[in-house]
Write a protein that holds these residues in place. Sequence first.
Motif, PDB file in Angstrom:
ATOM      1  N   ARG A   1       0.842  -1.225   0.000  1.00 40.18           N
ATOM      2  CA  ARG A   1       0.000   0.000   0.000  1.00 40.18           C
ATOM      3  C   ARG A   1       0.856   1.245   0.000  1.00 40.18           C
ATOM      4  NH1 ARG A   1      -5.687   0.836   2.509  1.00 40.18           N
ATOM      5  NH2 ARG A   1      -5.801   2.066   0.633  1.00 40.18           N
TER       6      ARG A   1
ATOM      7  N   ARG B   1      -1.747  -0.392  -6.837  1.00 39.41           N
ATOM      8  CA  ARG B   1      -3.162  -0.764  -6.641  1.00 39.41           C
ATOM      9  C   ARG B   1      -3.241  -2.113  -5.949  1.00 39.41           C
ATOM     10  NH1 ARG B   1      -5.065   1.131 -12.594  1.00 39.41           N
ATOM     11  NH2 ARG B   1      -6.661   2.562 -11.887  1.00 39.41           N
TER      12      ARG B   1
ATOM     13  N   ASP C   1      -7.862  -1.731  -1.480  1.00 36.37           N
ATOM     14  CA  ASP C   1      -8.615  -0.774  -2.295  1.00 36.37           C
ATOM     15  C   ASP C   1      -9.853  -1.446  -2.878  1.00 36.37           C
ATOM     16  OD1 ASP C   1      -6.472   0.929  -1.931  1.00 36.37           O
ATOM     17  OD2 ASP C   1      -5.449   0.238  -3.736  1.00 36.37           O
TER      18      ASP C   1
END
Length: 613
Positions: free
Chosen positions: A368, A373, A390
């Motif tokens: 992260r 992503r 996410d």
Amino acid sequence: MCGIVGYIGAEEAAPVLLNGLKRLEYRGYDSAGIAVLGKTGLQVRKAKGILKNLEDKITPEINSALLTGAMGIGHTRWATHGGPSDVNSHPQTDVSGKIAVVHNGIIENYGKLKRQLEGRGAEFRSETDTEVIAHLIDCYYKGDLVQALIEALKRMEGSYALGIIHEDEPDRIIAVRKESPLIIGVGKGENLIASDVPAILEYTREVYYLDDREIAAVYRDRVEFYDAEGQGREKELAHVSWDAAAAEKGGYEHFMLKEIYEQPKALTDTLRARIKTYAVKSINLEEIGFDETWAEARRVVITACGTAWHAGVIGKYAFEHFARIPADAEIASEYRYRNPVFNPKDIFIIISQSGETADTLAAMRMARKSGARIIAISNAVGSTLAREADLVMYTWAGPEIAVASTKAFTTQLMCVYLIALQFGALRGLIKAEELARYIHELEQLGSHTKRILASREAVQRFAALQFNKTKVFFMGRLFDYAVSLESALKLKEVSYTHSEAFAAGELKHGPIALVDSATLVIAICTQTALFDKMESNIKEVKARGAATAVITFEDTAYFDDTADTIFRIPRTADCLSPILSIIPCQLYAYYCSVQRGLDPDKPRNLAKSVTVE
Ligand code: M6R
């Protein structure tokens, strides 16, 4: 997995419902609720968390006769659409609050239905697919709940077991099912509905098993059955002879075997809602929301532990194969302490059944920070992983109770394949017709797994002969190597046999020194272009005295003269074969465990979820 119970009779319904739900606790759940219909109308009570939370909420009301009524429905929820919360718990109700619904399964077109119902003024309170059902039935309700249900069902796609009550019809519970079990328990002056036998055993052993799309109107003193068009039909009563322990496992001896057998449904559930059928079939991963910006990705990194890491290894091969993008599969416990090179254009896929594995979470948090992503693949809605990633893609396998992972693994593979295929399409490497062909293959995997399971006795006999082997090696190439890793882990975990996996081409570089007449070598052979290489490897180990078995496609005779034993699986694309070839290996591990007198559900030294380092 969600649980349903319903009661209509002379007793107060609330305590009976609570009692039934307690009998379903073993299935795993994250919230619970009941709806009772009495003199004060329809009353719904729900609580997130353990059943005790609901019990604490309603016991004072039961004791002071504020929650009364001799009919009702109850539910334990395992979240799929919307995280665990009071409002997402079942029963769900319509706008008027007169209709209450409990639901097991997944309504695949719920998004579309929800938009249509909102257009007609329905206000939704929860994030569930189940609330759609309540509103939809209300749309068609003209004084007959069965008729309204028949109309609503025509618009619903997916799987369901439903218990429904309407405030204006205080004499009956309506039940229906499609691809999700539901039974009617027949008592004296009282009847019950339940998703599972344990919920009703205290009250009766006489049951009706509802068939797919069959509707039951359950009154206090009788049960009426209808087909999907509303035509009445007769049914035969069955007697349940299982004891409570056997009933919890659905008649299977262990949860591990039950979960192995749940794979056809789990695979279908995980796949179906993600396929769009217009002119040609395509993949619709709404939860990820792929757009052109994803095509800029430079690398896919998959991190996970144990079985989930094995799914990641297969994912690595799948991304290379379908999307021609560099891909790595990293063991999370190693990765978190390395000094890896990150790129913001990396895509991280974090796989965890529980969503709570400490090493996997640590690797995810590192990724992260790099700005990459993050897509999580998890079986647990509302888990730490699901909350922190996410994007989340859920494996709709239902709770896995046995420590050894089986259905979570194959559904993780299904998710990984869908993402890799979609990614390949996005990068212009897989054309629409080719994608449709792969989707067709994926759709067949549910019935293919059923066929493999139907021949489980062959594996059972083989295990009865081989379970005492002290060295068992699995070998394969490419996707088959990854399946070998998972097969060896399964056998270790539940039978405590020393088993290892080898990339077959590596044999000569060392492992063959271990092979002797005390060795069993199981070769997984589904990579058609490499059959001759595998044949040579099998001959090499045979020449050193090993017993050999091969798992290969049913339409080839390639290994008939080479291997001592052959297990056949239905033909699919070579790259999709892991979902099939792992099944005989799961069964083998299970039967070796049983033969050794062990408990496959609770292997020594292991925990289901490794939340500490
Ligand atoms: O919950 P997770 O998927 O993160 O768990 C990862 C491993 O601990 C797990 O797969 C473990 O290897 C299983 N016991 C395998 O059967």
